[in-house]
Scaffold this active site. Structure first.
Site, PDB file in Angstrom:
ATOM      1  N   GLY A   1      46.543  40.654  55.917  1.00 26.37           N
ATOM      2  CA  GLY A   1      46.384  41.091  57.402  1.00 26.37           C
ATOM      3  C   GLY A   1      46.936  39.565  58.637  1.00 26.37           C
ATOM      4  N   TYR A  48      25.746  26.700   1.899  1.00 27.89           N
ATOM      5  CA  TYR A  48      25.402  28.147   2.769  1.00 27.89           C
ATOM      6  C   TYR A  48      23.941  27.822   2.574  1.00 27.89           C
ATOM      7  CZ  TYR A  48      24.355  32.091   4.517  1.00 27.89           C
ATOM      8  OH  TYR A  48      24.125  33.722   4.405  1.00 27.89           O
ATOM      9  N   ARG A  57      48.819  45.720  38.935  1.00 32.65           N
ATOM     10  CA  ARG A  57      49.823  44.532  38.327  1.00 32.65           C
ATOM     11  C   ARG A  57      49.144  43.779  36.952  1.00 32.65           C
ATOM     12  NH1 ARG A  57      50.448  42.091  44.322  1.00 32.65           N
ATOM     13  NH2 ARG A  57      48.477  43.246  44.733  1.00 32.65           N
ATOM     14  N   ASN A  98      45.048  39.553  41.455  1.00 26.03           N
ATOM     15  CA  ASN A  98      45.696  41.063  41.748  1.00 26.03           C
ATOM     16  C   ASN A  98      46.686  41.234  40.557  1.00 26.03           C
ATOM     17  OD1 ASN A  98      45.179  42.496  43.820  1.00 26.03           O
ATOM     18  ND2 ASN A  98      46.078  40.889  44.713  1.00 26.03           N
ATOM     19  N   ALA A 104      35.825  48.363  45.259  1.00 21.57           N
ATOM     20  CA  ALA A 104      36.558  47.981  44.603  1.00 21.57           C
ATOM     21  C   ALA A 104      37.164  49.562  43.228  1.00 21.57           C
ATOM     22  CB  ALA A 104      34.820  47.582  43.010  1.00 21.57           C
ATOM     23  N   SER A 121      23.556  18.572  -5.654  1.00 23.87           N
ATOM     24  CA  SER A 121      25.214  19.035  -5.991  1.00 23.87           C
ATOM     25  C   SER A 121      25.483  20.280  -6.534  1.00 23.87           C
ATOM     26  CB  SER A 121      26.271  18.089  -6.020  1.00 23.87           C
ATOM     27  OG  SER A 121      25.575  17.108  -4.640  1.00 23.87           O
TER      28      SER A 121
HETATM   29  C1  UD1 Z   1      43.369  43.607  52.590  1.00 21.44           C
HETATM   30  C2  UD1 Z   1      43.353  44.231  54.237  1.00 21.44           C
HETATM   31  C3  UD1 Z   1      44.183  42.684  55.022  1.00 21.44           C
HETATM   32  C4  UD1 Z   1      43.458  41.550  54.047  1.00 21.44           C
HETATM   33  C5  UD1 Z   1      43.969  41.253  52.338  1.00 21.44           C
HETATM   34  C6  UD1 Z   1      42.893  40.520  52.029  1.00 21.44           C
HETATM   35  C7  UD1 Z   1      43.250  46.237  55.035  1.00 21.44           C
HETATM   36  C8  UD1 Z   1      44.107  47.274  55.573  1.00 21.44           C
HETATM   37  N1  UD1 Z   1      43.875  44.733  54.721  1.00 21.44           N
HETATM   38  O1  UD1 Z   1      44.726  44.173  52.275  1.00 21.44           O
HETATM   39  O2  UD1 Z   1      43.941  42.767  56.326  1.00 21.44           O
HETATM   40  O3  UD1 Z   1      44.301  40.332  54.391  1.00 21.44           O
HETATM   41  O4  UD1 Z   1      43.012  43.040  51.768  1.00 21.44           O
HETATM   42  O5  UD1 Z   1      43.044  40.453  50.359  1.00 21.44           O
HETATM   43  O6  UD1 Z   1      42.128  46.497  55.078  1.00 21.44           O
HETATM   44  N2  UD1 Z   1      40.304  49.284  48.129  1.00 21.44           N
HETATM   45  C9  UD1 Z   1      39.870  51.062  47.505  1.00 21.44           C
HETATM   46  N3  UD1 Z   1      39.926  52.420  48.715  1.00 21.44           N
HETATM   47  C10 UD1 Z   1      40.872  52.338  49.019  1.00 21.44           C
HETATM   48  C11 UD1 Z   1      42.310  50.679  49.461  1.00 21.44           C
HETATM   49  C12 UD1 Z   1      41.746  49.680  48.860  1.00 21.44           C
HETATM   50  O7  UD1 Z   1      38.664  51.370  47.063  1.00 21.44           O
HETATM   51  O8  UD1 Z   1      41.762  53.154  49.819  1.00 21.44           O
HETATM   52  C13 UD1 Z   1      39.998  48.199  47.778  1.00 21.44           C
HETATM   53  C14 UD1 Z   1      40.583  47.762  46.728  1.00 21.44           C
HETATM   54  O9  UD1 Z   1      40.268  47.847  45.398  1.00 21.44           O
HETATM   55  C15 UD1 Z   1      40.112  46.196  47.233  1.00 21.44           C
HETATM   56  C16 UD1 Z   1      40.517  46.344  48.268  1.00 21.44           C
HETATM   57  O10 UD1 Z   1      40.080  47.533  48.870  1.00 21.44           O
HETATM   58  O11 UD1 Z   1      39.694  45.566  46.547  1.00 21.44           O
HETATM   59  C17 UD1 Z   1      41.882  45.843  49.363  1.00 21.44           C
HETATM   60  O12 UD1 Z   1      42.727  46.430  49.094  1.00 21.44           O
HETATM   61  P1  UD1 Z   1      44.252  46.364  49.510  1.00 21.44           P
HETATM   62  O13 UD1 Z   1      44.963  47.503  48.884  1.00 21.44           O
HETATM   63  O14 UD1 Z   1      44.342  45.241  47.951  1.00 21.44           O
HETATM   64  O15 UD1 Z   1      44.193  45.999  50.222  1.00 21.44           O
HETATM   65  P2  UD1 Z   1      45.276  44.688  51.063  1.00 21.44           P
HETATM   66  O16 UD1 Z   1      46.773  45.039  51.177  1.00 21.44           O
HETATM   67  O17 UD1 Z   1      45.071  43.474  50.435  1.00 21.44           O
HETATM   68 MG    MG Z   2      44.613  43.267  48.329  1.00 24.03          MG
END
Ligand code: UD1
Ligand code: MG
Length: 456
Positions: free
Chosen positions: A138, A365, A17, A226, A11, A404
């Protein structure tokens, strides 16, 4: 015996966005921060421990969820999902299984997570989906035998890989000891220069650890938030799920698409809910109760066979069976209606007990008051409960009749069976079984002419 379970919730994302001052994971879904919803699903699995990786908006996220029984782990620098999971590993025993969740996928269900953990066994498992549009996700690479071989991120994928429809949801279950080693071996040698959690899948394969690819039963469950548009989509899906659950339990919803629960709504059988109602906090509705359109009901208990007519706003009230409320009534906290009581249009009540069969039908009231059984409160009656400094009580006896447009200046008591003449201002207690009137006696002025304008 399966290994103990540790859950890591990612998180730390910025949520750019959302264009919001509020950290993304605190945006509410059905009235609760989406991260809290993910924590709820995690807690229901009965894990040994839950670790929440936070970064952006850190203290705000922690403070908002201060009651959650989780370990907060700060990821000071956002170096990728693999790096994020790595932050929790010092606190996780090698013998555990690690379930990774995202804080921005609030529709995930405990059932799905249970299935995934079972599929993992002592090895690894990955939750996959087949969304209509796989862009941005991914992609899952499978070998000739159909076994999961790895994950390639969209930005690193070639055209053939991008054509794959099966995607990574970001949810996976992995053996902790192995995971620790795999995370140490990650490199940031990829299109985004990040330590990808997804790369551990290929490392698992290389180490001979089997990886089960389990598809979601419902792709909606893994929708990530997002943007505000995705937040709205997820909100509607959540509400639809609640609506389906209630209808399956015997509730009629005139339009399940125009119905919102932001908390917990418990219903008896044959409850009917008309369109555009909101139920906030903890609300219960007894058998056969009917809620008219456009009502907002917050933290209230409503008994059997009650009718709440259109456009009523009810908060912190307890309403007994066969009572009738509205249309256009406002019941504020501390309102308690006994059986068969009636509160009608443009009536506001607060901290008021209304006895069995008593009626307050129009334009009143009634605050800081006790109304006896079968009393009749005439249109326009006001309890003047506030002297500018303190609140005072009005007590109206059983079977009293308040004419009333009466002002009851509290503290004041109206005896049982008393009658108050219309338009009275009652400053002293009125005795029981008597008529009490105030104001000047009626007089007539013969030939009196209404004022005229000079130009008439
Ligand atoms: C990630 C996956 C992707 C998958 C997608 C599903 C990876 C590299 N890719 O991509 O395969 O299809 O989620 O939604 O894992 N976060 C952190 N710290 C960080 C980076 C991210 O806490 O340094 C958290 C983000 O807040 C988010 C989650 O990890 O909750 C996923 O990160 P995000 O950057 O959204 O990855 P995606 O590009 O969506
Ligand atoms: Mg994501």
């Amino acid at each position: 015996m399966t290994a103990p379970l540790s859950i890591v919730i990612l998180a730390a994302g910025a949520g750019t966005r959302m264009r919001s001052a509020l950290p993304k994971v605190l945006h509410p879904v059905a009235g609760r921060p989406m991260l809290a919803r993910v924590i709820d699903a995690a807690v229901a699995l009965g894990p040994d421990d839950i670790h929440v990786i936070y970064g952006h908006g850190g203290e705000r996220v922690r403070n908002a969820l201060a009651n959650a029984d989780v370990h907060w782990v700060e990821q000071a620098q956002r170096l990728g999902t693999g790096h994020a999971v790595g932050q929790a590993m010092p606190d996780i025993d090698d013998r555990h299984r690690v379930l990774v969740l995202c804080g921005d996928t609030p529709l995930i269900t405990t059932t799905t997570l249970q299935r995934l953990c079972e599929a993992a066994g002592d090895g690894a498992a990955l939750l996959t989906a087949h969304p209509a549009d796989p862009t941005g996700y991914g992609r899952i690479l499978r070998d000739a035998d159909g076994a999961v071989a790895g994950i390639v991120e969209e930005k690193d994928a070639d055209a053939a890989q991008r054509a794959i429809g099966e995607v990574n949801t970001g949810v996976m279950c992995l053996p902790a000891g192995h995971l620790r080693g795999w995370l140490d071996r990650l490199t940031a040698d990829n299109a985004q220069g990040e330590y990808y959690l997804t790369d551990v899948i290929a490392l698992a394969r290389a180490d001979g650890v089997p990886v089960a690819g389990t598809a979601t039963a419902d792709d909606g469950e893994v929708l990530g938030v997002n943007s505000r548009a995705q937040l709205a989509t997820v909100e509607r899906l959540w509400q639809r799920r609640e609506a389906d659950r209630l209808m399956a339990a015997g509730v009629t919803l005139l339009d399940p698409a125009r119905f919102d629960v932001r908390g917990e709504l418990r219903c008896g059988q044959d409850v009917t809910i008309d369109v555009n109602c909101q139920f906030i906090g903890e609300v219960s509705l007894g058998n056969g109760t009917v809620i008219g359109p456009n009502c907002t009901i917050t933290d209230s208990q409503i008994g059997e066979g009650v009718e709440i007519a259109a456009n009523s706003v009810i908060e912190g009230a307890v309403i007994a069976g066969s009572a009738h409320v509205g249309p256009f009534a406002r019941l504020r906290p501390g309102t308690v209606l006994a059986r068969g009581a009636k509160v009608g249009n443009f009536v506001e009540t607060k901290n008021a007990g209304v006895g069995e069969g008593a009626k307050i039908n129009h334009l009143s009231y009634v605050g800081d008051a006790e109304v006896g059984a079968d009393a009749n409160i005439g249109a326009g009656t006001i309890t003047c409960n506030y002297d500018g400094a303190n609140k005072h009580r009005t007590v109206i006896g059983e079977d009293a009749f308040i004419g009333s447009n009466t002002a009851l200046v509290a503290p004041v008591r109206i005896g049982r069976g008393a009658t108050i003449g219309a338009g009275s201002v009652i400053r002293d207690d009125a005795p029981e079984d008597s008529l009490t009137l105030t104001g000047i006696p009626q007089k007539s002025v013969p030939g009196w002419r209404r004022p005229r304008r000079d130009d008439d």
